[in-house]
Design a protein around this motif. Structure first.
Motif, PDB file in Angstrom:
ATOM      1  N   SER A 264       0.825  -1.190   0.000  1.00  0.00           N
ATOM      2  CA  SER A 264       0.000   0.000   0.000  1.00  0.00           C
ATOM      3  C   SER A 264       0.876   1.265   0.000  1.00  0.00           C
ATOM      4  N   HIS A 265       1.961   1.207   0.777  1.00  0.00           N
ATOM      5  CA  HIS A 265       2.817   2.385   0.873  1.00  0.00           C
ATOM      6  C   HIS A 265       3.879   2.446  -0.217  1.00  0.00           C
ATOM      7  N   ASP A 266       4.573   1.317  -0.403  1.00  0.00           N
ATOM      8  CA  ASP A 266       5.819   1.372  -1.169  1.00  0.00           C
ATOM      9  C   ASP A 266       5.653   1.153  -2.657  1.00  0.00           C
TER      10      ASP A 266
ATOM     11  N   ARG B  28       3.244   2.087  -4.637  1.00  0.00           N
ATOM     12  CA  ARG B  28       2.626   3.179  -5.366  1.00  0.00           C
ATOM     13  C   ARG B  28       3.575   4.366  -5.567  1.00  0.00           C
ATOM     14  N   ALA B  29       4.527   4.515  -4.637  1.00  0.00           N
ATOM     15  CA  ALA B  29       5.425   5.674  -4.731  1.00  0.00           C
ATOM     16  C   ALA B  29       6.199   5.725  -6.060  1.00  0.00           C
TER      17      ALA B  29
ATOM     18  N   LEU C  66       5.335   4.504  -8.866  1.00  0.00           N
ATOM     19  CA  LEU C  66       4.381   4.796  -9.940  1.00  0.00           C
ATOM     20  C   LEU C  66       4.129   6.296 -10.040  1.00  0.00           C
ATOM     21  N   ARG C  67       4.019   6.893  -8.836  1.00  0.00           N
ATOM     22  CA  ARG C  67       3.808   8.352  -8.842  1.00  0.00           C
ATOM     23  C   ARG C  67       4.988   9.064  -9.500  1.00  0.00           C
ATOM     24  N   SER C  68       6.205   8.571  -9.207  1.00  0.00           N
ATOM     25  CA  SER C  68       7.395   9.175  -9.824  1.00  0.00           C
ATOM     26  C   SER C  68       7.351   9.016 -11.332  1.00  0.00           C
TER      27      SER C  68
ATOM     28  N   ASP D 198       4.809   8.491 -13.324  1.00  0.00           N
ATOM     29  CA  ASP D 198       3.746   9.291 -13.912  1.00  0.00           C
ATOM     30  C   ASP D 198       4.084  10.787 -13.834  1.00  0.00           C
ATOM     31  N   GLY D 199       4.560  11.175 -12.630  1.00  0.00           N
ATOM     32  CA  GLY D 199       4.844  12.592 -12.420  1.00  0.00           C
ATOM     33  C   GLY D 199       5.922  13.109 -13.368  1.00  0.00           C
ATOM     34  N   PHE D 200       7.021  12.374 -13.476  1.00  0.00           N
ATOM     35  CA  PHE D 200       8.115  12.868 -14.320  1.00  0.00           C
ATOM     36  C   PHE D 200       7.812  12.721 -15.805  1.00  0.00           C
TER      37      PHE D 200
ATOM     38  N   ARG E 213       2.319   6.753 -19.081  1.00  0.00           N
ATOM     39  CA  ARG E 213       1.386   7.270 -18.068  1.00  0.00           C
ATOM     40  C   ARG E 213       0.151   6.372 -17.946  1.00  0.00           C
TER      41      ARG E 213
ATOM     42  N   GLN F 257      -1.173   4.300 -14.652  1.00  0.00           N
ATOM     43  CA  GLN F 257      -2.555   4.370 -14.120  1.00  0.00           C
ATOM     44  C   GLN F 257      -3.110   2.973 -13.865  1.00  0.00           C
TER      45      GLN F 257
ATOM     46  N   GLY G 123      -1.576   1.321 -11.017  1.00  0.00           N
ATOM     47  CA  GLY G 123      -2.140   1.838  -9.767  1.00  0.00           C
ATOM     48  C   GLY G 123      -3.475   1.196  -9.441  1.00  0.00           C
TER      49      GLY G 123
END
Lengths: 491, 148
Positions: free
Chosen positions: A283-285, A287-288, A290-292, A294-296, A320, A324, A327
């Motif tokens: 749950s914590h690790d 997804r992080a 993925l955010r990077s 997607d974000g970058f 991207r 998604q 995620g």
């Protein structure tokens, strides 16, 4: 001890001795009585013969009133010691002569009684007429004899009778001692056998048979009964032993199963704890990054769009889209894991109300779709409300999704009779599925449609099945391609 | 006296960069102080336990707190902030990856003012940061300032 309780040997002996004794006693009494009677008859006839002779001899004395001659005649009676008194009366009944001479007055009757001989006052007395040859009566002769002879005879007979009785009873006793064995022996053996059976519960003993009489038949019957009891006893014992053994086996089996269950439960607990930690970490690790990504990618698209051609920008868009999807997959997997881990709180749940709420939510999320809902009233069940909501959301959500291409989409929620119980159903007229792949429907990541055709991760129905299973229920599906699908579940 | 500072407690450099970018894109001009773990955050807010006499900084207007942090985790940071009278009323928004039930329950139990899950989609993330800034920095009236 009453007669009833006497040992059978004594009873038999007593019966034999008593009956033979009674017979002997009666016989002896009859004999003695007869002897007494005949002796008295003999005595009377003897005295009457003697009286006749004496009367004939006395005629001259009476005719000539010669009393000395008369006394001489009477004194001849001295030869018979039993004659206690004698007298001669004259024609007028006056005492003429007496015997013995010194007889006290009054010992003789004053006047002669009627003729004849009779027993009177312990003596035999007789009055004998004295008459001439021509028939002229001259007087009367009186004779009295004591009964000592009778008594002596009677005493002797009595002694003999008693002696015979004693000897006979002794003989009867000894004989009965020998003879009673014929009856008492088989009875005693039967009794002994019966006692052995009742005391030791030993059904293998048998009574010895001593003859073919009724007691022999009784012995046979008794032995036959014992055989049957023995057989039944053995069968009973065997079945009891078998039963005990089976109980022991079952107990052992149960203990083993219990042990296995305990072991499994411990393993399950460990696995659950591990899953818990795993899910938390995911749950914590997971997804992080993925955010990077997607974000970058977005940063590249925004800040460096000029340096990228269309193919580069398309690649970034694909990156991207993939993040998604990744995620969503992680979120769905976490939901599935939560369904397994969450503690159940059982209560009454109105599934009809719940289904209507979910339908309203679906409609709100996609207001432009026109879907006909047919939701049965008052369908209640016992279960965990939150988990059941997740299950219904997935099933109704699926129907919503797979009826998207229908012109008149229809979704139904109801129940049917199923093996005496009740099964709930969610039915739609959507894309359906091929029954050949029905068993794949509920597997994790198993999909029967491509993502481009219908969105999805393949986790939803796996989640539903896990919820139904946790409620102790069963889920199955029916459908055909383009003919819609029906999902049934029990709780 | 700088009462417009945002304290971002975040150990992941990527998330830090993306959060700063999102703030910038939303024209949130406040100074952002970054603490890279729980110890740094507590040092900044309450003063280091080991360096006695050092005055802590003035209170930030908002703390954006991640939960999974090295050394001292976010929930412990929150617990200590709520235990200290100086930071008792400080607005703390939990900004984290998870929406595990127990994280939510624990955060609110310990006195978090808000709980926001970081979306994977950067567009959504930017939108979440925008709304957070709007609400907590502009709309919301901060509690009266404490400290020196």
């Amino acid at each position: 001890m009453s007669l009833r309780d006497w040992p059978i040997r004594q009873k038999l002996t007593a019966m034999l001795v008593l009956s033979s004794g009674l017979v002997l006693l009666l016989t002896s009494a009859a004999l003695v009585g007869y002897q007494y009677w005949s002796f008295r008859q003999t005595m009377r006839s003897t005295l009457s013969v003697r009286g006749s002779i004496l009367a004939t001899n006395s005629t001259a004395s009476l005719a000539f009133a010669n009393d000395a001659d008369a006394r001489e005649l009477l004194s001849a009676l001295r030869a018979d010691p039993h004659i206690v008194a004698a007298a001669l009366y004259d024609r007028n009944g006056r005492l003429f002569a007496t015997y013995p001479g010194d007889l006290p007055g009054g010992a003789l009757p004053a006047a002669p009684g009627p003729d004849g001989y009779r027993f009177q006052r312990g003596n035999l007395i007789g009055f004998q007429p004295v008459a001439e040859a021509g028939g002229q009566r001259l007087g009367t002769l009186y004779l009295a004899s004591d009964l000592a002879a009778v008594d002596a005879t009677l005493r002797l007979s009595g002694v003999i009778a008693v002696a015979v009785l004693t000897v006979a009873l002794l003989a009867a006793y000894l004989l009965s001692r020998v003879l009673q064995g014929a009856i008492s022996q088989p009875v005693l053996m039967l009794a002994e056998t019966a006692r052995a059976v009742s005391d030791r519960r030993d059904y293998s003993v048998r009574a010895a048979k001593l003859g073919e009489d009724e007691l022999g038949v009784l012995t046979d019957a008794f032995n036959h009964m014992l055989s049957r009891i023995e057989a039944q006893d053995r069968a009973l014992r065997e079945s009891k032993e078998g039963l005990e053994q089976r109980v022991a086996e079952r107990t052992h089996e149960l203990e083993e199963r219990n042990e296995a269950l305990r072991h499994n439960a411990a393993q399950l607990l460990a696995a659950n704890t591990e899953l818990d930690a795993f899910a938390y970490s995911v749950s914590h690790d997971l997804r992080a990054p993925l955010r990077s990504i997607d974000g970058f990618s977005q940063v590249l698209l925004e800040d460096y769009a000029a340096q990228l051609d269309e193919a580069g920008r398309d690649s970034l868009r694909r990156v991207r889209a993939a993040t998604q999807r990744m995620g969503t997959l992680i979120d769905d997997l976490l939901k599935l894991a939560r369904v397994t881990r969450v503690e159940m709180r059982t209560e009454f749940v109105d599934l009809s109300v719940m289904a209507r709420e979910i339908a309203a939510e679906l409609q709100r999320a996609t207001p432009d779709r026109q879907v006909e809902f047919a939701i049965a009233q008052g369908l209640e069940a016992r279960g965990d409300a939150r988990l059941l909501r997740v299950a219904l959301e997935n099933l109704l959500g699926n129907s919503w999704k797979y009826t998207a291409k229908r012109t008149k989409p229809k979704i139904e929620f109801g129940s049917i009779e199923e093996n005496g119980g009740r099964a709930f159903l969610v039915r739609d007229n959507g894309a359906g599925f091929d029954m050949r792949y029905a068993d794949k429907l509920f597997g994790v990541f198993q999909r029967l449609h491509s993502v481009s055709e219908f969105e999805g991760t393949g986790v939803g129905l796996a989640t539903v099945r896990r919820i139904i299973t946790r409620h102790g229920g069963r889920i199955w599906a029916e459908g055909a391609v383009d003919q819609g699908a029906t999902f049934y579940f029990t709780l | 006296m700088d009462d417009k500072v945002i304290l971002l407690v975040e150990d992941n450099a990527d998330d830090e960069a993306l959060t700063l970018r999102a703030l910038k894109k939303n024209n949130i001009k406040n100074d952002v102080v970054v603490a890279h773990d729980g110890v740094e955050a507590l040092d900044y807010l309450l003063g280091a336990a080991g360096s006695a006499g050092r005055q802590p900084h003035s209170m930030p207007q908002l703390v954006l707190l991640d939960l999974k942090l090295p050394r001292v985790d976010g929930l412990e940071v929150l617990r200590r902030l709520r235990a200290d009278p100086r930071t008792h009323l400080l607005p703390v928004v939990v900004l984290t990856s998870s929406k595990e039930e127990r994280d939510l329950v624990n955060s609110y139990s310990l006195g978090a003012n808000s709980y926001v899950r970081k979306p994977v989609d950067f567009g959504e993330f930017t939108e979440a940061i925008r709304q957070l800034g709007l609400y907590w920095l502009i709309l919301n009236e901060a509690p009266p300032a404490k400290g020196t």
